[in-house]
Design an enzyme around this catalytic site. Structure first.
Site, mmCIF file in Angstrom:
data_model
loop_
_atom_site.group_PDB
_atom_site.id
_atom_site.type_symbol
_atom_site.label_atom_id
_atom_site.label_comp_id
_atom_site.label_asym_id
_atom_site.label_seq_id
_atom_site.Cartn_x
_atom_site.Cartn_y
_atom_site.Cartn_z
ATOM 1 C CE LYS A 174 -3.497 2.822 0.586
ATOM 2 N NZ LYS A 174 -4.357 3.225 -0.542
ATOM 3 C CE LYS A 243 -1.379 8.111 7.565
ATOM 4 N NZ LYS A 243 -1.936 6.849 7.003
#
Length: 302
Positions: A174, A243
């Site tokens: 991911k 992030k």
């Protein structure tokens, strides 16, 4: 055959649609409120049960989804006396659908294993619209036995389910996926600003790139902000993107990878967040890079 009770923590942009599809498939669903009651109330109307706490949810669910913003939030709902690890029954499964730091994921998997609880990481590919339609992608990391147990539930909200190997592999993939996506965002933003500084219009840019092999699904959603000012085209915040790029930097360090391009991409998102624009969405980076070049946002008088 009785279907397992499914818990869902984090019914936000993505989680609400996913949880609704679990309900539609006939699974008993337990949810818990966080900051926004609206999605919880909507799911309760559809047949879900609301738990009063994480501990209460964990105690009554066989399969528990976590869909929050990152590893600190995942760790907060897992640990402590009121967390999942202390209250879920042995034999249950926790599925982390968040985009998390794989280093943290592996630590949590060890914690769960010590309590007889299985873990899978299953981060998502797609948008909130895909979550509603049940057409997300799922990048799954877990052992084969656990995958066989959870695949039918994941199939409620995903139509492209990829079992990539043991725990941690889903989150690694991911982050690499998001590296490509956020790299596209940074590259498109800079290219459009350069085109405008060179005397080309955004319409001309789109006429060429939008009809070429460089057009893809990400391009289409990204450009809907610039071309149509549609803020709902890709509701993924700059803060979340930054992030994810920090997590990818951590992954690169942990495996000894050289990643100079990713460092530049991360800094683009870091600069936009530092400028107080962290809550804006990824396609709006085009405006941020334009402003750095002395250009007004598309459609405004320069």
């Amino acid at each position: 055959m009785t279907k397992p009770t499914v818990g869902f923590i984090g019914v936000g942009y993505m989680g609400h649609g996913m949880a609704a599809n679990i309900l539609k498939a006939g699974y008993p669903l337990v949810v818990v409120a966080h900051r926004n009651r609206q999605p919880v109330d909507d799911l309760v109307v559809q047949g879900a049960t609301e738990a009063g706490s994480i501990a209460e949810l964990a105690a009554q669910c066989e399969i528990i989804h976590i869909c929050v913003s990152g590893s600190p939030q995942v760790e907060s709902v897992v640990g402590g006396e009121d967390g999942i690890a202390a209250n879920a029954a042995p034999g249950s499964v926790v599925i982390d659908c968040s985009t998390s730091d794989p280093v943290s994921t592996l630590h949590l998997a060890e914690l769960f294993a010590g309590k007889g609880i299985a873990m899978a990481d299953s981060p998502l590919g797609g948008t909130p619209a895909n979550a509603v339609d049940g057409t997300l992608g799922a990048m799954v990391g877990t052992d084969a036995e656990t995958f066989a147990r959870i695949e039918p539930v994941i199939g409620c909200w995903a139509n492209n389910i990829m079992h990539l190997g043991p725990v941690g592999m889903g989150h690694k993939m991911k982050l690499i996926n998001n590296f490509l996506a956020m790299g596209n965002a940074a590259l498109l933003s800079e290219a459009m600003a350069l085109a405008r500084k060179s005397g080309l219009s955004t319409a001309q840019f789109h006429e060429v790139i939008g009809t070429s092999r460089m057009r893809n699904g990400f391009y289409d959603t990204f450009m809907k902000w610039t071309l149509e000012r549609d803020e709902n085209a890709h509701r993924f915040s700059i803060t979340n993107a930054h992030k994810d790029m920090r997590y990818l930097s951590n992954l690169a360090v942990s495996v000894g990878a050289v990643n100079p391009v990713q460092s530049a991409i991360r800094n683009n998102f870091g600069a936009m967040e530092a400028a107080g624009q962290g809550e804006r969405y990824v396609p709006m980076m085009a405006d941020f890079i334009a402003a750095m070049n002395g250009l007004a946002p598309e459609g405004e008088q320069e």
